[in-house]
Design a protein around this motif. Structure first.
Motif, PDB file in Angstrom:
ATOM      1  N   GLN A 270      37.953  14.831  34.589  1.00 34.27           N
ATOM      2  CA  GLN A 270      38.784  14.310  33.511  1.00 34.27           C
ATOM      3  C   GLN A 270      37.947  13.674  32.417  1.00 34.27           C
ATOM      4  O   GLN A 270      36.833  13.233  32.629  1.00 34.27           O
ATOM      5  N   SER A 271      38.540  13.619  31.231  1.00 36.77           N
ATOM      6  CA  SER A 271      37.896  12.943  30.119  1.00 36.77           C
ATOM      7  C   SER A 271      37.743  11.467  30.431  1.00 36.77           C
ATOM      8  O   SER A 271      38.569  10.869  31.119  1.00 36.77           O
ATOM      9  N   SER A 272      36.695  10.841  29.895  1.00 37.83           N
ATOM     10  CA  SER A 272      36.474   9.425  30.145  1.00 37.83           C
ATOM     11  C   SER A 272      37.364   8.546  29.279  1.00 37.83           C
ATOM     12  O   SER A 272      37.368   7.347  29.410  1.00 37.83           O
ATOM     13  N   SER A 273      38.106   9.137  28.391  1.00 36.03           N
ATOM     14  CA  SER A 273      38.985   8.350  27.525  1.00 36.03           C
ATOM     15  C   SER A 273      40.325   9.044  27.408  1.00 36.03           C
ATOM     16  O   SER A 273      40.408  10.180  26.971  1.00 36.03           O
TER      17      SER A 273
ATOM     18  N   PRO B  97      38.887  11.585  19.085  1.00 33.84           N
ATOM     19  CA  PRO B  97      38.039  10.424  18.805  1.00 33.84           C
ATOM     20  C   PRO B  97      37.947   9.487  20.007  1.00 33.84           C
ATOM     21  O   PRO B  97      38.957   9.141  20.629  1.00 33.84           O
ATOM     22  N   GLY B  98      36.720   9.123  20.374  1.00 38.00           N
ATOM     23  CA  GLY B  98      36.496   8.226  21.499  1.00 38.00           C
ATOM     24  C   GLY B  98      36.359   8.919  22.842  1.00 38.00           C
ATOM     25  O   GLY B  98      36.007   8.268  23.832  1.00 38.00           O
ATOM     26  N   GLU B  99      36.610  10.216  22.894  1.00 42.72           N
ATOM     27  CA  GLU B  99      36.537  10.917  24.175  1.00 42.72           C
ATOM     28  C   GLU B  99      35.126  11.383  24.508  1.00 42.72           C
ATOM     29  O   GLU B  99      34.318  11.658  23.617  1.00 42.72           O
ATOM     30  N   THR B 100      34.870  11.493  25.802  1.00 43.05           N
ATOM     31  CA  THR B 100      33.610  12.020  26.314  1.00 43.05           C
ATOM     32  C   THR B 100      33.929  13.076  27.366  1.00 43.05           C
ATOM     33  O   THR B 100      34.809  12.876  28.204  1.00 43.05           O
ATOM     34  N   GLU B 101      33.240  14.210  27.298  1.00 40.57           N
ATOM     35  CA  GLU B 101      33.415  15.270  28.290  1.00 40.57           C
ATOM     36  C   GLU B 101      32.050  15.824  28.686  1.00 40.57           C
ATOM     37  O   GLU B 101      31.072  15.716  27.945  1.00 40.57           O
ATOM     38  N   GLN B 102      32.010  16.439  29.861  1.00 41.39           N
ATOM     39  CA  GLN B 102      30.796  17.094  30.308  1.00 41.39           C
ATOM     40  C   GLN B 102      30.564  18.399  29.546  1.00 41.39           C
ATOM     41  O   GLN B 102      31.513  19.098  29.192  1.00 41.39           O
TER      42      GLN B 102
END
Length: 441
Positions: free
Chosen positions: A151-154, A314-319
Motif C-alpha cells: 500500500q501507499s505510505s500516504s 501529492p504526499g504519496e510514496t510508492e515502491q
C-alpha cells in the motif's frame, strides 16, 4: 563529430559475448493497419572521445563497455588490429554504469542510430540491473501477511486511475479462466484507459522454427483472444512473472499469459505460479509536488510500451520495482533492468502511461527516464534525459536520496552528480537502506 566504424570478430564461434550491463529495447512489432505507422526506433549509445567510434560484430553494434568486456574475457578481438584505445577511455564502472536503451520516437518507417559523447561524470540514456548489500527494506512477499498488494505510505481520497491487484500472492489457476476474463483477482492491475480489456499489451504471434517470427500488436478496442500473448500490470513493488521461452526471431520481446483453446495459460510456470512477483526492493518514489505524478514502466518483456503505472498523489510514496538480473528476464542471454518514464507534474497515469504524441511531453515523449535495476549485489539508479526522443526540460526537480555512492539530481535542465552537471544524466548505486526518487516542483 566524425564517425568511424570498427569491426570486431568473435575469437571462437561457440563463444557468445557477455552483455551484463546493457539491454537494448527492440520495437520491430507489427501493428494492425489502423495504426497510423510503425514507430521509429532510435538507439542511443555512449562513445568516448572527440571521435565517435561504432563497434560492429557480425553486423550488430556494440557499446564500448561490451567491447572492453569481450576483449578482457578474450572473447573478442579487433579485425586487423584496429584497436582505437577504447578501453583506456571508458570511465570506471565502480563510479557509474553506462545505460543504453532504445526509446520510441515520432511515427516513422525508418530506423535511426545516433551517437553522443557525454562528459565522463554522466551516464548516457539507458537501462539497468541487481541487490543492495544490506537493505533495510523487506520485499512485498516478506512484509505482507495477506494477499493485498503493498500500500501507499500516504492515504489519499483521490485513488489511482487503474484498479485490481487483489490476491497478489494467490496461485493462478492455469488453463481455467476464459481468455475474456481479466485476472484481477490474482494480482493483475486492470488498465482500463488503454482500451484493451484491462491488459497492458496484446500480441498476436506466429511461431516457426522455435522463434516468434511475426508479431501483430493489439490496439485499443481489442482484447485477449485465441493465439494472443496477453500482458498485464502488477502492483507497485511487483512485476509480471510470465513470458514464454520462445521469443522474437530478430530480438523482439514477448510476454504475458497465452490464450490457447479459449483459456488463459501460464507461460513461465517454472519461475512462479503467481502472476506477480516482488522485485529486489529498496527503491521508492515520493511526490512532493503540488499535483499528481505518474511514473510509467516499460511493459517488458512484451509490447515494450510505457504502460505499467505508478501514480502518486501529492504526499504519496510508492515502491518502484527493481528487477534482479540474476532471476528476471534475459534478453538474448543478457540480463535486463527496468526503465521508467516520468511524466510532467499534473499528468495522471491514464494520460501518461500510454503512447504520447510529438510535442506533448507525455508517455514515450516524457522528458525524463529513470533506470532501475540490480545485479551482483548492487542496486543501480539513474535519472537521465529521454534523448534523442525529446529535448524538452522537465518542469520540476528530481533528486535521489538515501545512503548512496554519490549524488544525482535533476533541476532546470541539468543532471548533477558528485563531479559536476551535464545535460545527459547521472547514476548512483545504493550502499544500504532505501533509496528515494524525490519529485518536487
Amino acid at each position: 563529430m566524425r564517425s568511424i566504424s570498427i569491426a570486431l570478430t568473435a575469437v571462437a564461434a561457440t563463444t557468445a559475448l557477455a552483455q551484463p550491463h546493457v539491454h537494448k529495447h527492440r520495437r520491430f512489432h507489427e501493428h494492425h493497419e489502423h495504426n497510423l505507422a510503425e514507430r521509429d526506433v532510435t538507439k542511443t549509445a555512449w562513445t568516448p572521445g572527440p571521435t565517435a567510434y561504432v563497434y560492429m560484430l557480425n553486423g550488430k553494434e556494440l557499446t564500448a563497455e561490451e567491447v572492453c568486456e569481450g576483449l578482457e574475457d578474450h572473447e573478442l578481438q579487433f579485425v586487423d588490429g584496429q584497436d582505437p584505445g577504447v578501453c583506456s577511455k571508458t570511465a570506471s564502472s565502480s563510479e557509474w554504469e553506462e545505460w543504453t536503451s532504445t526509446t520510441s520516437a515520432a511515427p516513422s518507417s525508418s530506423t535511426t542510430t545516433t551517437s553522443s559523447a557525454p562528459a565522463v561524470s554522466s551516464a548516457s540514456a539507458a537501462e539497468f540491473y541487481p541487490t543492495p548489500s544490506s537493505p533495510a527494506w523487506s520485499s512485498p512477499s516478506e512484509s505482507s501477511t495477506s494477499s493485498a498488494p503493498p500500500q501507499s505510505s500516504s492515504g489519499s481520497s483521490s485513488g489511482p486511475s487503474y484498479g485490481g491487484g487483489s490476491g497478489v500472492n494467490s496461485a493462478f489457476p492455469d488453463g481455467e479462466l476464459d481468455c475474456g476474463t481479466f485476472p484481477s483477482q490474482y494480482g493483475a492491475i486492470s488498465l482500463s484507459y488503454l482500451g484493451l480489456g484491462g491488459w497492458s499489451g496484446l500480441q498476436a504471434v506466429t511461431i516457426a522454427g522455435g522463434f516468434v517470427n511475426h508479431i501483430v500488436t493489439g490496439v485499443s478496442g481489442e482484447t485477449c483472444t485465441e493465439g494472443m500473448m496477453c500482458s498485464y500490470a502488477c502492483p507497485p513493488g511487483y512485476q509480471k512473472s510470465q513470458w514464454p521461452s520462445t521469443q522474437g526471431s530478430t530480438g523482439q520481446s514477448v510476454g504475458g499469459l497465452q490464450c490457447t483453446g479459449g483459456k488463459l495459460h501460464l507461460t513461465n510456470p517454472g519461475l512462479s505460479s503467481n502472476l506477480c512477483i516482488p522485485g529486489v526492493g529498496g527503491v521508492q518514489a515520493t511526490n512532493d509536488a503540488g499535483s499528481v505524478v505518474s511514473i510509467c514502466r516499460t511493459d517488458y518483456p512484451g509490447t515494450e510500451s510505457e504502460t505499467i503505472p505508478v501514480e502518486l498523489q501529492p504526499g504519496e510514496t510508492e515502491q518502484l520495482t527493481v528487477p534482479d538480473a540474476g532471476s528476471y528476464y534475459q534478453w538474448q542471454g543478457a540480463s535486463t533492468s527496468a526503465q521508467y518514464y516520468l511524466n510532467p507534474i499534473g499528468t495522471p497515469a491514464s494520460v501518461g502511461c500510454q503512447w504520447g504524441s510529438p510535442g506533448g511531453n507525455v508517455g514515450n515523449y516524457a522528458p525524463i527516464n529513470f533506470g532501475v535495476g540490480a545485479k551482483g549485489g548492487v542496486t543501480w539508479l539513474s535519472i537521465f534525459q529521454n534523448a534523442p526522443t525529446t529535448s524538452a526540460s522537465y518542469q520540476g526537480t528530481v533528486e535521489l536520496k538515501g545512503n548512496l555512492s554519490g549524488t544525482c539530481k535533476y533541476s532546470n535542465g541539468q543532471y548533477c552528480g558528485a563531479t559536476g552537471c551535464n545535460s545527459q544524466g547521472c547514476t548512483v548505486s545504493v550502499i544500504s537502506g532505501t533509496a528515494t526518487y524525490e519529485i518536487s516542483n
